[in-house]
Design an enzyme around this catalytic site. Structure first.
Site, PDB file in Angstrom:
ATOM      1  N   SER A  99      10.328 -12.200  -6.778  1.00 10.16           N
ATOM      2  CA  SER A  99      11.441 -11.771  -7.621  1.00 10.16           C
ATOM      3  C   SER A  99      12.777 -12.137  -6.966  1.00 10.16           C
ATOM      4  O   SER A  99      12.834 -12.410  -5.775  1.00 10.16           O
ATOM      5  CB  SER A  99      11.347 -10.261  -7.855  1.00 10.16           C
ATOM      6  OG  SER A  99      12.290  -9.819  -8.801  1.00 10.16           O
ATOM      7  N   CYS A 136       0.842  -1.185   0.000  1.00  9.16           N
ATOM      8  CA  CYS A 136       0.000   0.000   0.000  1.00  9.16           C
ATOM      9  C   CYS A 136       0.883   1.243   0.000  1.00  9.16           C
ATOM     10  O   CYS A 136       2.093   1.166  -0.173  1.00  9.16           O
ATOM     11  CB  CYS A 136      -0.900   0.010   1.233  1.00  9.16           C
ATOM     12  SG  CYS A 136      -1.778  -1.553   1.505  1.00  9.16           S
TER      13      CYS A 136
END
Length: 620
Positions: free
Chosen positions: A382, A2
């Site tokens: 990732s 967020c």
């Protein structure tokens, strides 16, 4: 994942200024497209933009301990705590009651139970602010490795804070002023912990708690890398790394939304993808995990090998996906030069980073890749930090780079003439980069934790590892967070788990490099998961276009910098810009690192746009 923002002021009634908090929060709409909220009290305003990942209905923020209760702490939070379920069980045993299934509420109750020392108990990537009305204190907390960004800007009667600089700069009392030191950070790509480029603004240093009250503010470090003797033998070390990675990936796959992976075809992303497929198989998943790769139209035909790119990625990514079979659905995102050159893409990337620090087309293509991911998933795993931990970069293995009395990543690009462009246009000397880099390097060396009795090569490689983990990785983590969040995509980074970082950092270099190759330990720990070609492949950088069409378009943009009044002329005169334009196109068609002619051109174009759009005042 967020975006958060806020304002604390002890000498005024902030309930009359919720519009300002809303404006600050709205600058980060891309970080949180699913919901928004502002919480107000006389001396504190907290704002939040939400990307829903866990407890989609119940995790709304800013979150008070009890709905409607004004006297207890309130949190605005971004990120993920991966051990929140264990912490929740412990807190329930201590008498706490919960009304949601979100990790945000667990963090808030952990603060209630253990005070500011609750931060030591968290495992994750996070940045958050807690306002405690009982003491009128604000706590700003950032994760150990600095995966999630957080900034603050002290004011005469309090502080402004936000996930990104743009949130703070939306406040009328914050000024976008950059001096010589800020310019040095931008053009040397130093990422000094705590430095925020804009004068008066600060980055919350990773692994710290910053406390504000009426008396001022203080900073407490709750974690740091320590040097300890490594007593495990090679087989035990390999097994420990394998077990840690399996646990980390399993924890980071947990979400109430679809999760995918980024698959370049290099060792790091291939390991993460293979481990994710393995975990989901064990859990009985019926659908494959999406693995995303990027390619440029015609890249294979035009590819030209050099010291940074030995071979194109896509053939290896395809081989990994085929090796993993029906556990993976491979998605190749193919880009055209027109996509990368799109002015809207460039604006989005600049706006995402708040600074002209991009590596040109690599950031633009990364943004487009993240946009493509967002169409299918909300979270992606990732491979960042693996090279820093396991010794994947060329400068770990080049004796000249190791012995260099500066940051080792400068060496490969200086050999390519990568520093010459900044010097030719006079910017290197104008902002005093030689002395500035030297000072920051010495400061970093003084931080390195020493192991008693360690000398010679092992001691130097500990320094190299520390510099990479605490400086170079800052740049890469910040880049991935900003670009992915601009596409409303949460990227998780398994190799940043502090348990793995602590263990591998203290593994002797002779063991990390036991077979004479880069990332020896990681290869050994994951050899059962991957095809041999990927295990044998040398490190390659993130792909960059080598198409002359891109370079010629860049050249046209540089010509525009010659126009009277262009903001970039405050730091680089017209005649210096013309020097870059006088160079033959073929001399910079292939990227020469982060400081070559092409990179400097890209940086100047972005600097010009940034200075205008952010109304930056340069003070040298």
């Amino acid at each position: 994942m967020c975006g958060l923002a806020g304002w604390v002021a002890y000498d005024r009634d902030l309930t009359q200024h919720t519009d300002i908090a809303s404006a600050m929060t709205e600058t980060m709409a891309c970080r949180g497209p699913d919901a928004r909220g502002v919480w107000s009290s006389p001396h504190a305003l907290l704002g939040h933009r939400r990307l829903s990942i866990i407890d989609l209905e119940g995790g709304k923020q800013p979150m008070p301990v009890t709905e409607g209760e004004d006297g207890l702490p309130v949190i605005t939070y971004t990120g993920e705590v991966y051990n929140y379920r264990e912490l929740k069980e412990e807190l329930i045993g201590l008498g706490h009651e919960f009304r949601t299934t979100s990790d945000t509420e667990v963090v808030l109750h952990a603060y209630l139970e253990w005070g500011e020392h609750f931060a030591e108990r968290l495992n994750g990537m996070y940045a958050f602010a807690i306002w405690d009305p009982r003491t009128e204190e604000l706590l700003l907390v950032r994760d150990r490795m600095g995966v999630k960004p957080l900034f603050y800007y002290p004011t005469p009667d309090g502080v402004l804070f936000g996930s990104e600089a743009k949130a703070i700069l939306a406040h009328p009392e914050a000024e976008a002023v950059v001096d010589a030191e800020g310019l040095a950070e931008i053009f040397a790509i130093l990422n000094t912990p705590g430095h925020a480029i804009f004068r008066g603004m600060h980055e919350v240093v990773p692994a710290t708690v910053v406390r504000f009250n009426r008396r001022g503010h203080s900073v407490r470090e709750y974690w740091k890398l320590e040097s300890k003797p490594h007593t495990d033998d090679l087989d035990t070390t390999v097994a420990t790394i394998r077990e840690l990675l399996e646990d980390i990936v399993e924890r980071q796959l947990f979400a109430d939304v679809r999760v995918g992976t980024l698959l370049s075809g290099g060792l790091d992303s291939s390991v993460i993808t293979a481990l994710a497929a393995q975990v989901l198989r064990k859990q009985g998943a019926t659908e494959p995990i999406d693995a995303f790769s990027i390619d440029f139209q015609g890249h294979k035909e035009r590819f030209q090998a050099d010291t940074l790119w030995g071979d194109p990625d896509i053939p290896f990514a395809i081989e990994v996906a085929e090796h993993l079979g029906d556990a993976v659905k491979h998605v190749i995102v193919e880009l055209r030069n027109e996509d990368v050159l799109d002015p809207a893409v460039r604006r989005h990337v600049l706006r995402a980073q708040d600074l002209p620090i991009s590596t040109g087309d690599m950031e633009h293509s990364l943004y487009l890749l993240c946009k493509a991911l967002k169409e299918r998933v909300t979270v992606a795993l990732s491979g960042e930090t693996s090279d820093e931990l396991f010794g994947g970069y060329t400068w770990f293995h080049d004796q000249e780079a190791v012995e260099l009395e500066t940051f080792p990543w400068y060496h490969p690009w200086s050999k390519l003439g990568g520093m010459d462009a900044l010097k030719e246009i006079g910017l290197w000397d104008r902002i005093g980069l030689t002395e500035y880099v030297k000072r920051r390097y010495q400061e970093a060396l003084e931080e390195v934790p020493r192991l008693e009795g360690e000398t010679g090569k092992e001691a130097r490689m500990r320094e190299i590892s520390y510099l990479n983990i605490t400086r170079w990785e800052n740049f890469l983590l910040d880049r991935k967070d900003r670009i992915s969040m601009a596409a409303s995509l949460e990227v998780r980074v398994p190799f940043t788990d502090h348990r793995l970082v602590e263990y591998v950092f203290n593994t002797p270099w002779a063991m990390k490099n036991f077979d004479g190759r880069e990332k020896s330990l990681l290869r050994a720990a994951t050899s059962h998961l991957l095809p041999q070609s990927v295990l044998e492949r040398k490190k390659a950088s993130y792909p960059s276009t080598q198409d002359e069409v891109y370079v010629r378009a860049l050249r046209e943009q540089v010509k525009e910098l010659l126009a009277d009044g262009a903001p970039v002329q405050a730091i680089v005169p017209k005649e210096a810009i013309q020097k870059l334009l006088d160079k033959p196109v073929d001399s910079y068609r292939v990227r020469a690192g982060l400081w070559g002619v092409r990179a400097v051109m890209e940086r100047l174009v972005e600097f010009n746009t940034w200075a205008a759009e952010y109304n930056v005042r340069i003070e040298l």
